[in-house]
Design a protein around this motif. Sequence first.
Motif, PDB file in Angstrom:
ATOM      1  N   ALA A 260     -10.515  -1.914   4.045  1.00  0.00           N
ATOM      2  CA  ALA A 260     -10.251  -1.362   2.728  1.00  0.00           C
ATOM      3  C   ALA A 260     -11.027  -0.066   2.359  1.00  0.00           C
ATOM      4  O   ALA A 260     -10.221   1.003   2.145  1.00  0.00           O
ATOM      5  CB  ALA A 260     -10.178  -2.467   1.629  1.00  0.00           C
TER       6      ALA A 260
ATOM      7  N   THR B 184      -5.000   3.078  -1.375  1.00  0.00           N
ATOM      8  CA  THR B 184      -5.505   1.929  -0.578  1.00  0.00           C
ATOM      9  C   THR B 184      -4.369   0.802  -0.590  1.00  0.00           C
ATOM     10  O   THR B 184      -4.173   0.304   0.275  1.00  0.00           O
ATOM     11  CB  THR B 184      -6.757   1.509  -1.202  1.00  0.00           C
ATOM     12  N   GLU B 185      -3.866   0.549  -1.889  1.00  0.00           N
ATOM     13  CA  GLU B 185      -3.123  -0.792  -1.964  1.00  0.00           C
ATOM     14  C   GLU B 185      -1.747  -0.449  -1.008  1.00  0.00           C
ATOM     15  O   GLU B 185      -1.120  -1.596  -0.616  1.00  0.00           O
ATOM     16  CB  GLU B 185      -2.492  -0.656  -3.231  1.00  0.00           C
TER      17      GLU B 185
ATOM     18  N   GLY C 196      -0.955  -2.986   1.908  1.00  0.00           N
ATOM     19  CA  GLY C 196       0.498  -3.750   1.981  1.00  0.00           C
ATOM     20  C   GLY C 196       1.607  -3.701   3.245  1.00  0.00           C
ATOM     21  O   GLY C 196       2.153  -4.466   3.578  1.00  0.00           O
TER      22      GLY C 196
ATOM     23  N   GLU D 225       3.044   3.536  -7.422  1.00  0.00           N
ATOM     24  CA  GLU D 225       3.078   2.381  -8.316  1.00  0.00           C
ATOM     25  C   GLU D 225       3.644   2.381  -9.485  1.00  0.00           C
ATOM     26  O   GLU D 225       3.967   1.556 -10.240  1.00  0.00           O
ATOM     27  CB  GLU D 225       1.484   2.078  -8.420  1.00  0.00           C
TER      28      GLU D 225
END
Length: 668
Positions: free
Chosen positions: A93, A102-103, A107, A380
Motif C-alpha cells: 500500500a 492508492t485505493e 481495488g 472517487e
Amino acid sequence: MVLPDSVTTCLSQPVHYAICRLGFEKTDTYDINNVVSGNGEVCWQAVTEHVYYLESDQSVDYIKSIRSLGPVCESVNLYFKSLTKEQFVTQYASWFHWTNCTEVFLGVFDVLQYTQATEVALGLMKLTSCLERALGDVYLLKGNDCPFLLRDLLASEQLADVFGQAVMNVLRVFIGSPHGLNLRNVLWHGFASPQEIPAKYCAMLLFLTAGLGQLLQTHLLQTKGVLVHRPYVIFNSLKELDAFPDLNNEILSIAEELVKMSSFVLKMMLPFWVAALTAFKQSRYADSVILLLPQLEVGLRLLFTTSNKCPNRLLTAESSALYTTFDEMLAKHLENEEVNQLPVVLEEPAMASDFLWDFLNHQEGPRIRDRLSHGEINLETFPREVANQIVGFAITILCRFSDENMFSLKEHMVIKPLMNCASCYRSRFHPVSRLKKQVLECMKSIHLWPELPTVPEEQVQKIKGLEGNAEADTLILMISEIISQLQHYMPQNCGSADDPINSVLTERLLVELCDTRICTLYSPRPVLEVVAVLRRISAQCHQVSQQVIASAGLRYTQWVNKTLRSRQRHNYRRMLNSIKFLSPVLRLILLLITLDLVSVHSVCKKNPFDYQQYLKFLKSVLQYTENLVTYTSPEKNKWDETMELTKKALIKLRKISDRKLMLMHLAT
C-alpha cells in the motif's frame, strides 16, 4: 450494415497475436523469487533483463520482449493470487501513495482475485489512467510542460532521469508504444473485448507501479525532493451539462433490454454495456462512464466504417497507421477528402455530433474522455450528473439503432422524454454557443447599473467647474441614429421610435436573437475567426461593466463618508456623467455582436478583400473596448478621455453601418 454478431474481434491479426498469444508462447514456469525480494520489493534488474533490443539501432525489440516477459507476468499474477488482502496492503500500500490513487490500485488487487474479464479490463483502464497522471507529476520534478500523450511521456528524458531508461523501456512494452502491447490505447479506444485482455498483464502493471514507487522513494530521499500532485479537474457548472432527465431504474431496465437487441452493440462487447449500466445503478459513476465511452466509440466506428465503405477501419491499426477514433469519426471529411457519411446515418447529425463534440472535444467543454483517460479526474467523486448525460445519450443511440420489433420499448413513456431531449439538443460548448452566453451575461451585468447607489443629482451639481451633460447627450443621440439604421435587421415590432435606446437595447431582444439556431457543426475557419474576435469584444465589454460597478460602489461609499478629496469629487462627477452614455454604447455593441452572430455564416460570401476589411473593422471595435477597459480601471479613472474615445468609435460605427459592411447586411 455489418451485423454486430458477425464481428468476432476488433483487433487486427498482428495486434491480436501480440496481446492474446505472444506472451503465452514460452510455457516454462518463472520463479517469482527472481523478481520479488523477501519484503515484496521489485528486483528491477531481473525484470529489465527480459527486455530485448534490436541490433540495428538498439531500440526495444517488442516481439522478443513480450515473449520473454510472458512467464514473468504469469508468475506475478499467481503471486498476487497467493496473497491475502491484508498481506498485500501491508507489503504494497505505501508504495502506491506516490500515485495519489492508492485505493484504485488496492481495488485492482481485489479484481485479480476473481479474474472476471470485464472487471479486469476496467481495472486496467483505471490503473493506466492513474499511472499516467502520477508519472506526469514525477515529470514535473524535472521539466515544465508535461507531454499530453502517454507515448511521449514514457519516452521523455525527465522520467528516464528519475527511474532509469531500462525501467521506462519495460513500461513501454505494456503501454504507451504502438509497437508494444499498447494496452491503454487498445482498451480506451474500444478495440478489445473483455476476454481478449489477459489478467496477467493487469497484475504485471500493478506490480510495476509498486516498483516505480520504490524507485521514486529512493530518488526523493537522495535529491531531497517533494512530489507535488496537480489538482484534479472539477466540473464547476454541472447545470450546463444537463441535457437529459435523471435516469431511474425503470429507464435503466429498458436500457438493459435494448442493449441485447441493438445493432449498435457488438455481441462480444455486450458484457461491457451490461457492466456499465450495473455500475451506474450501484452509484459507481466513474466506472460506468469509463466502461461506456469506449463502447460508444466502437459502436460509432461500426457505423462509420459501414457508411463510408471502409470495413478494414473497424480493426486496430498497426503502428504505421492511425486508429479510427472519435476525432476522425466526428470530422466533416475523410482522409481522402470525401464527405464523412456518419452524420447522415445518425439522421439527427446536429444532435448526436453536437453532443459528442460538446462532451468530448470542444476545448471549453468537459472533455470527459480525455480527462478520464489521462487521470485528470478524481474517480472517487465523479459526479452523477455527468454520468447521467453519457448514459442518457447512449440509451438514445441504442434506441435509434434498435430493431422494429423493439417498437414498444422505444415508444415507452419513460424513454420518449429522453428521445425528445436528444432531438432538441443544441451545442453548449462550441465558440458560437459560448459567445451567446457571454453576451447575455454581459447584458445582465449592465442591467445592474441603474441599481447602483448614486449621490442625489442636486448634490452633484454643487461641484463647481464642470460643464453640463451636453457632450453625453450628443453621444446618446448618435447611438439613437445608429439604432434606427439597424431597425430593418431586427425582429418586427421591436422598439419604439420615441425611445429607441431603452426600447431596443434590451435583454429581451438579445435573448430572442440568441435563441436563433445557428449551425455549429463543421464551422468554416472564417466563421471561427469572426466568432473569436466577437468573443474578445464581449469579454472586454463585460470587464468595463464590472469595473464601473466596482468604482461606482467605492466612490459612493467614499462620498457618504466624506473621504473624497476635491479632485476625486470632480472625477466622481465625470464618472456619473459617463455612465449615462456608457450603458447604451455597451448595449449597442452587444446588439451589433448578436446581429452579426446570427448572420455569421454569411461571412463565407465575402471575397478575401471584403473579409479582411470586415475583420479590420471588428478589430477596431475590439481596440475601442480594450481602451475602455484601461480608461475605466480604478488605476486610470480617465472619464473625459472615455467620452472622446466613444465619440470616435460611434462615428466609425455609423460609417460602417452606412456602407453596409456588416454580416447582417449580407444576410438580407
